[in-house]
Design a protein around this motif. Structure first.
Motif, PDB file in Angstrom:
ATOM      1  N   PHE A   1     -44.379  -1.010 -35.954  1.00 28.98           N
ATOM      2  CA  PHE A   1     -44.905  -1.914 -36.683  1.00 28.98           C
ATOM      3  C   PHE A   1     -44.264  -3.262 -36.411  1.00 28.98           C
ATOM      4  O   PHE A   1     -43.291  -3.563 -36.306  1.00 28.98           O
ATOM      5  N   GLY A   2     -45.192  -4.464 -36.519  1.00 31.61           N
ATOM      6  CA  GLY A   2     -44.702  -5.822 -36.211  1.00 31.61           C
ATOM      7  C   GLY A   2     -44.515  -6.016 -34.768  1.00 31.61           C
ATOM      8  O   GLY A   2     -45.074  -5.187 -33.879  1.00 31.61           O
ATOM      9  N   SER A   3     -43.610  -7.206 -34.523  1.00 28.08           N
ATOM     10  CA  SER A   3     -43.479  -7.454 -33.215  1.00 28.08           C
ATOM     11  C   SER A   3     -42.631  -6.355 -32.402  1.00 28.08           C
ATOM     12  O   SER A   3     -41.694  -5.535 -32.829  1.00 28.08           O
ATOM     13  N   LEU A   4     -43.138  -6.274 -31.487  1.00 27.65           N
ATOM     14  CA  LEU A   4     -42.591  -5.127 -30.287  1.00 27.65           C
ATOM     15  C   LEU A   4     -41.408  -6.019 -29.434  1.00 27.65           C
ATOM     16  O   LEU A   4     -41.294  -6.647 -28.921  1.00 27.65           O
ATOM     17  N   THR A   5     -40.338  -4.841 -29.162  1.00 26.31           N
ATOM     18  CA  THR A   5     -39.268  -5.077 -28.172  1.00 26.31           C
ATOM     19  C   THR A   5     -39.346  -4.151 -27.206  1.00 26.31           C
ATOM     20  O   THR A   5     -39.328  -2.705 -27.559  1.00 26.31           O
ATOM     21  N   PRO A   6     -39.030  -4.439 -26.018  1.00 29.40           N
ATOM     22  CA  PRO A   6     -39.277  -3.393 -25.032  1.00 29.40           C
ATOM     23  C   PRO A   6     -37.991  -2.739 -24.894  1.00 29.40           C
ATOM     24  O   PRO A   6     -36.871  -3.096 -25.341  1.00 29.40           O
ATOM     25  N   THR A   7     -37.745  -1.276 -24.374  1.00 27.01           N
ATOM     26  CA  THR A   7     -36.858  -0.504 -24.287  1.00 27.01           C
ATOM     27  C   THR A   7     -36.898   0.215 -23.045  1.00 27.01           C
ATOM     28  O   THR A   7     -37.495  -0.050 -22.376  1.00 27.01           O
TER      29      THR A   7
ATOM     30  N   GLY B   1     -40.831  -1.266 -32.693  1.00 23.20           N
ATOM     31  CA  GLY B   1     -41.271  -2.471 -33.673  1.00 23.20           C
ATOM     32  C   GLY B   1     -40.077  -2.729 -34.510  1.00 23.20           C
ATOM     33  O   GLY B   1     -39.235  -2.209 -34.239  1.00 23.20           O
ATOM     34  N   GLU B   2     -40.514  -3.755 -35.317  1.00 24.32           N
ATOM     35  CA  GLU B   2     -39.622  -4.215 -36.215  1.00 24.32           C
ATOM     36  C   GLU B   2     -39.447  -3.064 -37.194  1.00 24.32           C
ATOM     37  O   GLU B   2     -37.847  -2.741 -37.781  1.00 24.32           O
TER      38      GLU B   2
ATOM     39  N   GLY C   1     -33.043  -7.524 -38.151  1.00 23.22           N
ATOM     40  CA  GLY C   1     -31.613  -8.053 -38.356  1.00 23.22           C
ATOM     41  C   GLY C   1     -30.453  -7.632 -37.370  1.00 23.22           C
ATOM     42  O   GLY C   1     -29.281  -7.621 -37.788  1.00 23.22           O
ATOM     43  N   GLY C   2     -30.950  -7.091 -36.486  1.00 22.22           N
ATOM     44  CA  GLY C   2     -30.130  -6.526 -35.234  1.00 22.22           C
ATOM     45  C   GLY C   2     -29.369  -5.137 -35.425  1.00 22.22           C
ATOM     46  O   GLY C   2     -28.798  -4.592 -34.449  1.00 22.22           O
TER      47      GLY C   2
END
Length: 148
Positions: A32-38, A50-51, A132-133
């Protein structure tokens, strides 16, 4: 004691399903929300995160209006098109049901994703908050909601 379902309900409400994918076996993952590559351990690209995220290891179903669109025991050929229908839909609610907490994710368009364990042990779902990391993971252990 923190109400983790209220935490995830507030955080997820209004976010869209950004990515839906199948893990090992019949594991279902929704991001859900913004995606970050892994990146996987071997250096290859992994599935984006996602977030917030939801993982249901097995025994799940996707409800469409007044019927079950597919589930973890359905013909796997049905899954990709149903998963694709979820992408872009907004979260309207997250709740638990049952004496042992099963999870119900409600999406716009009267679509719902439910965990529904049918074997011994605990319901096999986990919610992830990666904002939040850090990462908060909430699931069911010994019939209780726990955060790790």
């Amino acid at each position: 004691m923190k109400d983790w379902i209220a935490h995830f309900r507030a955080a997820a409400r209004g976010l869209t399903v950004s990515h839906a994918w199948r893990g090992y076996g019949s594991a279902l993952f929704l991001e859900f929300g913004s995606l970050t590559p892994t990146t996987r351990r071997d250096g290859r690209p992994g599935e984006p995160e996602g977030e917030l995220g939801l993982m249901i290891e097995w025994s799940w179903r996707i409800e469409d209006g007044r019927s079950i669109a597919c589930g973890s025991w359905s013909d796997e050929a049905l899954w990709p098109s149903i998963f694709a229908r979820l992408v872009g839909l907004r979260v309207t609610d997250i709740s638990t049901f049952g004496r042992l907490p099963e999870l119900l994710l409600s999406l716009e368009g009267d679509l719902h994703v439910a965990s529904f364990m049918t074997a011994e042990g605990d319901p096999a779902w986990t919610l992830f908050d990666r904002r939040g990391g850090g990462c908060i993971a909430v699931g069911c252990k010994s019939g209780l909601l726990v955060a790790e």
